[in-house]
Design a protein around this motif. Structure first.
Motif, PDB file in Angstrom:
ATOM      1  N   VAL A 186     -43.611 -22.765  10.019  1.00  0.00           N
ATOM      2  CA  VAL A 186     -44.209 -23.752   9.228  1.00  0.00           C
ATOM      3  C   VAL A 186     -43.745 -24.727   8.641  1.00  0.00           C
ATOM      4  O   VAL A 186     -42.641 -25.778   9.127  1.00  0.00           O
ATOM      5  N   ILE A 187     -43.601 -25.217   7.737  1.00  0.00           N
ATOM      6  CA  ILE A 187     -43.243 -25.438   6.300  1.00  0.00           C
ATOM      7  C   ILE A 187     -41.625 -25.338   6.022  1.00  0.00           C
ATOM      8  O   ILE A 187     -40.652 -26.428   6.097  1.00  0.00           O
ATOM      9  N   GLY A 188     -41.300 -24.411   6.726  1.00  0.00           N
ATOM     10  CA  GLY A 188     -39.859 -23.639   6.596  1.00  0.00           C
ATOM     11  C   GLY A 188     -38.937 -24.539   7.299  1.00  0.00           C
ATOM     12  O   GLY A 188     -38.346 -24.740   6.882  1.00  0.00           O
ATOM     13  N   ALA A 189     -39.661 -24.775   8.474  1.00  0.00           N
ATOM     14  CA  ALA A 189     -38.644 -26.000   9.584  1.00  0.00           C
ATOM     15  C   ALA A 189     -38.446 -27.346   9.057  1.00  0.00           C
ATOM     16  O   ALA A 189     -37.244 -27.482   8.915  1.00  0.00           O
ATOM     17  N   VAL A 190     -39.526 -28.227   8.544  1.00  0.00           N
ATOM     18  CA  VAL A 190     -39.264 -28.876   7.489  1.00  0.00           C
ATOM     19  C   VAL A 190     -38.541 -29.196   6.525  1.00  0.00           C
ATOM     20  O   VAL A 190     -37.105 -30.122   6.195  1.00  0.00           O
ATOM     21  N   VAL A 191     -38.535 -28.136   5.770  1.00  0.00           N
ATOM     22  CA  VAL A 191     -37.272 -28.079   4.998  1.00  0.00           C
ATOM     23  C   VAL A 191     -36.254 -27.610   4.776  1.00  0.00           C
ATOM     24  O   VAL A 191     -35.277 -28.349   4.549  1.00  0.00           O
ATOM     25  N   GLY A 192     -35.446 -26.667   5.979  1.00  0.00           N
ATOM     26  CA  GLY A 192     -35.121 -26.536   6.494  1.00  0.00           C
ATOM     27  C   GLY A 192     -34.358 -27.590   7.142  1.00  0.00           C
ATOM     28  O   GLY A 192     -32.330 -27.925   7.352  1.00  0.00           O
ATOM     29  N   PHE A 193     -34.771 -27.998   7.599  1.00  0.00           N
ATOM     30  CA  PHE A 193     -34.535 -29.362   8.755  1.00  0.00           C
ATOM     31  C   PHE A 193     -33.813 -30.687   7.816  1.00  0.00           C
ATOM     32  O   PHE A 193     -32.911 -31.373   7.488  1.00  0.00           O
ATOM     33  N   LEU A 194     -34.214 -30.747   6.649  1.00  0.00           N
ATOM     34  CA  LEU A 194     -34.371 -31.702   5.543  1.00  0.00           C
ATOM     35  C   LEU A 194     -32.877 -31.200   4.577  1.00  0.00           C
ATOM     36  O   LEU A 194     -32.245 -31.207   4.450  1.00  0.00           O
ATOM     37  N   LEU A 195     -32.922 -29.748   4.380  1.00  0.00           N
ATOM     38  CA  LEU A 195     -32.518 -29.653   3.845  1.00  0.00           C
ATOM     39  C   LEU A 195     -30.399 -29.017   4.291  1.00  0.00           C
ATOM     40  O   LEU A 195     -29.731 -29.688   4.051  1.00  0.00           O
TER      41      LEU A 195
ATOM     42  N   LEU B 270     -26.755 -29.026  13.705  1.00  0.00           N
ATOM     43  CA  LEU B 270     -26.843 -28.243  12.378  1.00  0.00           C
ATOM     44  C   LEU B 270     -27.938 -28.295  11.919  1.00  0.00           C
ATOM     45  O   LEU B 270     -28.530 -26.901  11.758  1.00  0.00           O
ATOM     46  N   ALA B 271     -28.662 -29.469  11.714  1.00  0.00           N
ATOM     47  CA  ALA B 271     -29.704 -29.348  10.783  1.00  0.00           C
ATOM     48  C   ALA B 271     -30.759 -28.255  11.431  1.00  0.00           C
ATOM     49  O   ALA B 271     -32.278 -27.653  11.352  1.00  0.00           O
ATOM     50  N   VAL B 272     -30.795 -29.150  12.903  1.00  0.00           N
ATOM     51  CA  VAL B 272     -32.461 -28.138  13.904  1.00  0.00           C
ATOM     52  C   VAL B 272     -31.983 -27.253  13.545  1.00  0.00           C
ATOM     53  O   VAL B 272     -33.204 -25.177  13.412  1.00  0.00           O
ATOM     54  N   LEU B 273     -30.763 -25.698  13.703  1.00  0.00           N
ATOM     55  CA  LEU B 273     -30.472 -24.974  12.905  1.00  0.00           C
ATOM     56  C   LEU B 273     -31.220 -23.996  12.013  1.00  0.00           C
ATOM     57  O   LEU B 273     -31.643 -23.499  12.558  1.00  0.00           O
ATOM     58  N   LEU B 274     -30.950 -25.152  11.187  1.00  0.00           N
ATOM     59  CA  LEU B 274     -31.280 -24.190   9.824  1.00  0.00           C
ATOM     60  C   LEU B 274     -32.658 -24.566   9.925  1.00  0.00           C
ATOM     61  O   LEU B 274     -34.025 -24.293   8.952  1.00  0.00           O
ATOM     62  N   ALA B 275     -33.535 -25.512  10.440  1.00  0.00           N
ATOM     63  CA  ALA B 275     -34.886 -26.208  11.008  1.00  0.00           C
ATOM     64  C   ALA B 275     -35.526 -24.219  11.028  1.00  0.00           C
ATOM     65  O   ALA B 275     -36.488 -24.270  10.641  1.00  0.00           O
ATOM     66  N   VAL B 276     -34.555 -23.998  12.221  1.00  0.00           N
ATOM     67  CA  VAL B 276     -35.711 -22.128  12.652  1.00  0.00           C
ATOM     68  C   VAL B 276     -35.351 -21.428  12.263  1.00  0.00           C
ATOM     69  O   VAL B 276     -36.157 -20.732  12.085  1.00  0.00           O
ATOM     70  N   VAL B 277     -34.239 -21.192  11.537  1.00  0.00           N
ATOM     71  CA  VAL B 277     -34.078 -20.296  10.454  1.00  0.00           C
ATOM     72  C   VAL B 277     -34.928 -20.244   9.000  1.00  0.00           C
ATOM     73  O   VAL B 277     -35.903 -19.611   9.232  1.00  0.00           O
ATOM     74  N   GLY B 278     -35.457 -21.777   8.975  1.00  0.00           N
ATOM     75  CA  GLY B 278     -37.127 -21.763   8.616  1.00  0.00           C
ATOM     76  C   GLY B 278     -37.377 -21.277   8.005  1.00  0.00           C
ATOM     77  O   GLY B 278     -38.465 -20.997   7.567  1.00  0.00           O
ATOM     78  N   PHE B 279     -38.207 -21.625   9.564  1.00  0.00           N
ATOM     79  CA  PHE B 279     -38.974 -21.689  10.354  1.00  0.00           C
ATOM     80  C   PHE B 279     -39.540 -19.820  10.900  1.00  0.00           C
ATOM     81  O   PHE B 279     -41.070 -20.120   9.921  1.00  0.00           O
ATOM     82  N   PHE B 280     -38.613 -19.195  10.503  1.00  0.00           N
ATOM     83  CA  PHE B 280     -39.012 -17.560   9.965  1.00  0.00           C
ATOM     84  C   PHE B 280     -39.068 -17.332   8.584  1.00  0.00           C
ATOM     85  O   PHE B 280     -40.035 -16.239   8.164  1.00  0.00           O
ATOM     86  N   VAL B 281     -38.782 -17.755   7.850  1.00  0.00           N
ATOM     87  CA  VAL B 281     -38.648 -17.727   6.871  1.00  0.00           C
ATOM     88  C   VAL B 281     -39.708 -18.064   5.931  1.00  0.00           C
ATOM     89  O   VAL B 281     -41.052 -17.523   5.208  1.00  0.00           O
ATOM     90  N   VAL B 282     -40.307 -18.955   6.488  1.00  0.00           N
ATOM     91  CA  VAL B 282     -41.940 -19.404   5.890  1.00  0.00           C
ATOM     92  C   VAL B 282     -41.921 -20.487   7.302  1.00  0.00           C
ATOM     93  O   VAL B 282     -41.578 -21.635   7.087  1.00  0.00           O
TER      94      VAL B 282
END
Length: 164
Positions: free
Chosen positions: A103-112, A89-101
């Protein structure tokens, strides 16, 4: 035109290797595969025993690195209580985060994502944060293992150049 073709065979392998090493750290590119592609192009151009031995050793190192990249951090995270479903589930949020912000969004999305999933499962916020930190360390270990194996492959390429 023949001189240009010869130059491509000289320039392409190190270019692929450098781009591949960057790709290990920046998760947009398939890092280790590009490094191996560079060694493959060199071996094809070289057409020597040295080239084929270096390519074979490179494939073995990359395969070992790939296996270790998943086994070592995965085992460590399971010991620390981070579930595989949480990571998915964290990887899914990392993918979403990557497209929102990018590169950095992937890390933030994963951790969040890890923190949110753990809190959603009823884990205390403090324990969720501890598991999030363990997962972050696991991801860094995975990148470190991949980078180490890619650097060894790049080193084998340099040794192959020196021997040929």
């Amino acid at each position: 035109m023949d001189a240009l073709a010869a130059d491509v065979w000289v320039v392409l392998p190190p270019l692929l290797i450098v781009v591949g090493l960057v790709g290990v750290v920046v998760p947009i590119l398939p890092g280790t595969l590009l490094v191996l592609a560079g060694v493959l192009v060199w071996a094809l151009a070289e057409q020597s025993t040295t080239g084929w031995v270096v390519l074979s050793l490179s494939v073995l190192v990359a395969a070992a690195g790939r296996v270790l990249q998943y086994l070592v951090p995965g085992r460590r995270m399971k010991q620390r209580g981070v579930r595989t479903s949480t990571l998915a589930l964290a990887v899914l949020l990392a993918v979403v985060g990557f497209f929102v912000v990018p590169v950095i969004g992937a890390v933030v999305g994963f951790l969040l994502g890890i923190w949110l999933v753990e809190v959603g499962r009823g884990t205390s916020r403090g324990e969720a944060w501890t598991r999030t930190k363990h997962a972050a360390v696991g991801v860094l270990q995975s990148v470190g293992i991949e980078l180490a194996s890619a650097l060894v492959v790049a080193g084998l390429y340099v040794v192959g150049l020196l021997l040929s």
